[in-house]
Design an enzyme around this catalytic site. Structure first.
Site, mmCIF file in Angstrom:
data_model
loop_
_atom_site.group_PDB
_atom_site.id
_atom_site.type_symbol
_atom_site.label_atom_id
_atom_site.label_comp_id
_atom_site.label_asym_id
_atom_site.label_seq_id
_atom_site.Cartn_x
_atom_site.Cartn_y
_atom_site.Cartn_z
ATOM 1 N N HIS A 136 0.834 -1.207 0.000
ATOM 2 C CA HIS A 136 0.000 0.000 0.000
ATOM 3 C C HIS A 136 0.865 1.251 0.000
ATOM 4 C CE1 HIS A 136 -3.435 2.583 1.486
ATOM 5 N NE2 HIS A 136 -2.398 3.287 1.908
ATOM 6 N N GLU A 137 1.785 1.345 0.937
ATOM 7 C CA GLU A 137 2.543 2.572 1.094
ATOM 8 C C GLU A 137 3.483 2.815 -0.078
ATOM 9 O OE1 GLU A 137 1.581 4.594 3.129
ATOM 10 O OE2 GLU A 137 0.541 3.426 4.650
ATOM 11 N N HIS A 163 1.896 4.391 -2.986
ATOM 12 C CA HIS A 163 1.817 5.855 -2.956
ATOM 13 C C HIS A 163 2.978 6.460 -3.752
ATOM 14 C CE1 HIS A 163 -1.601 6.762 -0.488
ATOM 15 N NE2 HIS A 163 -1.167 6.062 0.545
ATOM 16 N N TYR A 211 -4.141 14.718 -2.817
ATOM 17 C CA TYR A 211 -4.522 13.960 -1.623
ATOM 18 C C TYR A 211 -5.664 14.638 -0.865
ATOM 19 C CZ TYR A 211 -3.399 10.349 1.853
ATOM 20 O OH TYR A 211 -3.421 9.249 2.676
ATOM 21 N N GLU A 237 -5.818 6.893 -2.175
ATOM 22 C CA GLU A 237 -5.804 5.853 -1.145
ATOM 23 C C GLU A 237 -6.280 4.513 -1.699
ATOM 24 O OE1 GLU A 237 -5.023 5.178 2.168
ATOM 25 O OE2 GLU A 237 -3.725 6.889 1.812
ATOM 26 N N ASP A 282 -12.923 11.893 4.877
ATOM 27 C CA ASP A 282 -11.502 11.600 4.942
ATOM 28 C C ASP A 282 -11.153 10.652 3.788
ATOM 29 O OD1 ASP A 282 -9.301 9.539 5.914
ATOM 30 O OD2 ASP A 282 -8.984 11.378 7.059
ATOM 31 N N HIS A 298 -9.313 8.172 3.526
ATOM 32 C CA HIS A 298 -9.286 6.751 3.838
ATOM 33 C C HIS A 298 -10.689 6.148 3.841
ATOM 34 C CE1 HIS A 298 -5.452 8.254 5.484
ATOM 35 N NE2 HIS A 298 -4.989 7.067 5.138
#
Length: 550
Positions: free
Chosen positions: A363-364, A367, A378, A387, A450, A452
């Site tokens: 996931h990270e 990015h 974002y 996300e 948000d 997420h």
């Protein structure tokens, strides 16, 4: 957000008449010596062809003599079709929402373009009424406002004058990146866009984009590792994957998160070992978390290379690095463009364990891929897509690994959550609302959530596209995915989901893409890959309709 350009870069001014500069001049400024020396004839041709297209189609691209362009990325399909992605400046100021992608036929002729925003830029002046120190103060206050109750330390704000074309009519603005440490010494950071005439806040978003030896990991069992022998000691550095390595942050922090503000950095002291057998599989051994981080980097590298032909996060063959044991009981993990690195906290032990699981790593680091391609803003719906892109491709990394200790599933972060978290995963792709916050379907208010939680719409789409609707058990996990319109969706499999989403991200999406734009981008990708009217194309349309994106 700092950006590291991929392979080719350059900037030029459009001649007033749009034709004064020659293609040779364009190409000479568009390629660095390193790129010219690389064995990339087709990429060089693509840049030259796109340069000609800029001259011939300047008006339709909204380019004037006041604007400059720089190449961010180049993709050449197997059939020779070319896609060149540009950033834009106006009177030498970066343009937020100025990015665009030029599409060219195999013979180099212009086919069209995708633009983040379509309005032409014309400002009476680029002299701000609001001073840089005032913009810094406003951003610092904005950071304090979202961290109420915290005493922030080492707070620094760095403003940059830009042209904001993302939020309505283009206007002069300050883009300010504010960073600080909270009471535990952990990082907080926020980007604030401020009207340079009035001082009004236009937008703001969180800058921390929240998760041959062998090693015993915390979550993935005993895994293979490629390491480097230095003298008589092995280093946890992989020479086969761009010299990616994992270091110990020694529970310290830094202030350089996705900004160019670098007051100090936590260390990244590379892990070493005498016998090339790393960790014990227990948190008491600091190398165990390092094993997970390095393994996650390896699998993510291999997934992108073997699935999409992408050689490293930036596509340039260069490895990133990891820092584990960051901060004090830090419940987060993040990708940081400014250091081209991945950083993992240890968790507080009650809510989260060390955040080094395979899907978090995938996931990270995704990015990082997003920032080097579409650079989805974002915030708003674009932030939700940012996300979701990490959730979708990070999940596919987990499936790609085929690890019996951490089998593939459509749960996000299921390995890192503890009993104090209150549920068995961070997010659920089959029915995102199971987390109590995420959206199953699109509505006009989704962009206010948000990022997420607004990501739920795309996560739900991705699950439906891969697996279809209704109740089923996959790899021992029960799912039951509903649809907004009561339809029955038939899945086309994870491989085709990944191919369609990756192509949409790298070829068609831009910084301002919203959910309607994502539908168009993925339909274009499906048409490219499988044909208009194909089963796959129709499945993409059906899955979007099933989450109310029409």
């Amino acid at each position: 957000m700092s950006r590291i350009r991929i392979d080719v870069r350059g900037s030029r001014r459009l001649a007033a008449a749009g034709v004064a500069a020659t293609t040779a001049t364009l190409l000479a400024t568009a390629l660095t010596p390193a790129a010219q020396a690389a064995d990339r004839p087709t990429r060089s041709n693509a840049v030259a062809n796109a340069a000609e297209a800029l001259l011939s189609h300047a008006a339709s691209l909204g380019l004037t003599s006041a604007e400059g362009t720089s190449v961010r990325d180049v993709i050449v399909d197997q059939d020779g079709t070319q896609h060149v992605r540009y950033d834009r400046t106006y009177r030498q100021l970066p343009v937020l929402g100025g990015d665009f992608v030029v599409h060219l036929a195999p013979n180099g002729t212009y086919r069209g373009a995708n633009r983040a925003t379509r309005g032409e830029i014309s400002l009476a002046s680029v002299t701000p009424s609001v001073s840089a120190p005032k913009a810094a103060d406003l951003a610092a206050n904005a950071l304090r406002a979202v961290n109420l109750g915290e005493t922030l330390k080492k707070l620094t704000a760095k403003p940059q004058l830009v042209v904001d074309a993302l939020h309505g009519a283009p206007k002069l603005a300050w883009k300010t990146q504010a960073a600080a440490q909270d009471s535990l010494g952990n990082p907080v950071a926020r980007t604030v866009i401020t009207d340079a005439r009035t001082g009004a806040q236009i937008d703001a978003w969180d800058d921390i984009e929240t998760a041959s030896g062998d090693g015993k990991s915390l979550y993935s069992g005993t895994v293979p590792l490629e390491t480097t022998l230095s003298g008589s000691t092995y280093q946890l550095k992989d020479p086969t994957r761009g010299n990616t390595y994992t270091g110990d942050a020694a529970n310290k922090t830094d202030l350089c998160f996705l900004t160019s503000i670098c007051i100090s950095r936590a260390p990244s002291t590379v892990f070493t070992d005498a016998d090339n057998h790393w960790g014990t599989g227990a948190t008491s051994d600091r190398a165990s978390a390092a094993v997970d981080a390095q393994y996650g980097t390896d699998v993510t590298w291999d997934f992108y290379k073997n699935t999409f032909g992408r050689n490293g996060i930036a596509g340039d063959g260069k490895g990133s690095y990891n820092r584990v044991h960051y901060g004090n009981a830090y419940n987060n993990a993040f990708w940081d463009d400014s250091c081209f690195c991945m950083t993992y906290g240890d968790g507080d032990g009650t809510t989260f364990g060390p955040l080094v699981s395979l899907d978090v790593a995938g996931h990270e680091m995704t990015h990082g891929v997003t920032s080097k391609t579409a650079a989805l803003t974002y915030s708003g719906e674009s932030g939700g897509l940012n996300e979701a892109t990490s959730d979708i491709l990070g999940t596919l990394v987990e499936w790609y690994a085929n690890n019996s200790s951490d089998p593939g599933d459509y749960l996000i972060g299921e390995k890192i959550v503890k009993s104090g978290f209150g549920r068995d995963a961070l997010r659920y792709m089959d029915k995102p609302s199971k987390d109590g916050n995420s959206a199953d379907y699109w509505s006009s208010s989704v962009g206010n959530l948000d990022v997420h939680y607004s990501s739920g719409v795309a996560n739900h789409f991705a699950y439906l596209l891969a697996e279809g609707s209704g109740a089923k058990t996959i790899n021992g996990v029960s799912y039951n995915s509903p649809t907004y319109n009561g339809s029955t969706v038939t899945g086309i499999g994870r491989a085709k989901l990944g191919a369609i989403w990756y192509r949409a991200l790298t070829v068609y999406m831009t910084s301002s893409t919203n959910y309607a734009g994502a539908r168009t981008a993925t339909l274009n990708a499906a048409k490219d890959l499988y044909g208009a009217g194909s089963t796959e194309y129709n499945a993409v349309a059906a899955a979007w309709s099933a989450v109310n994106v029409n």
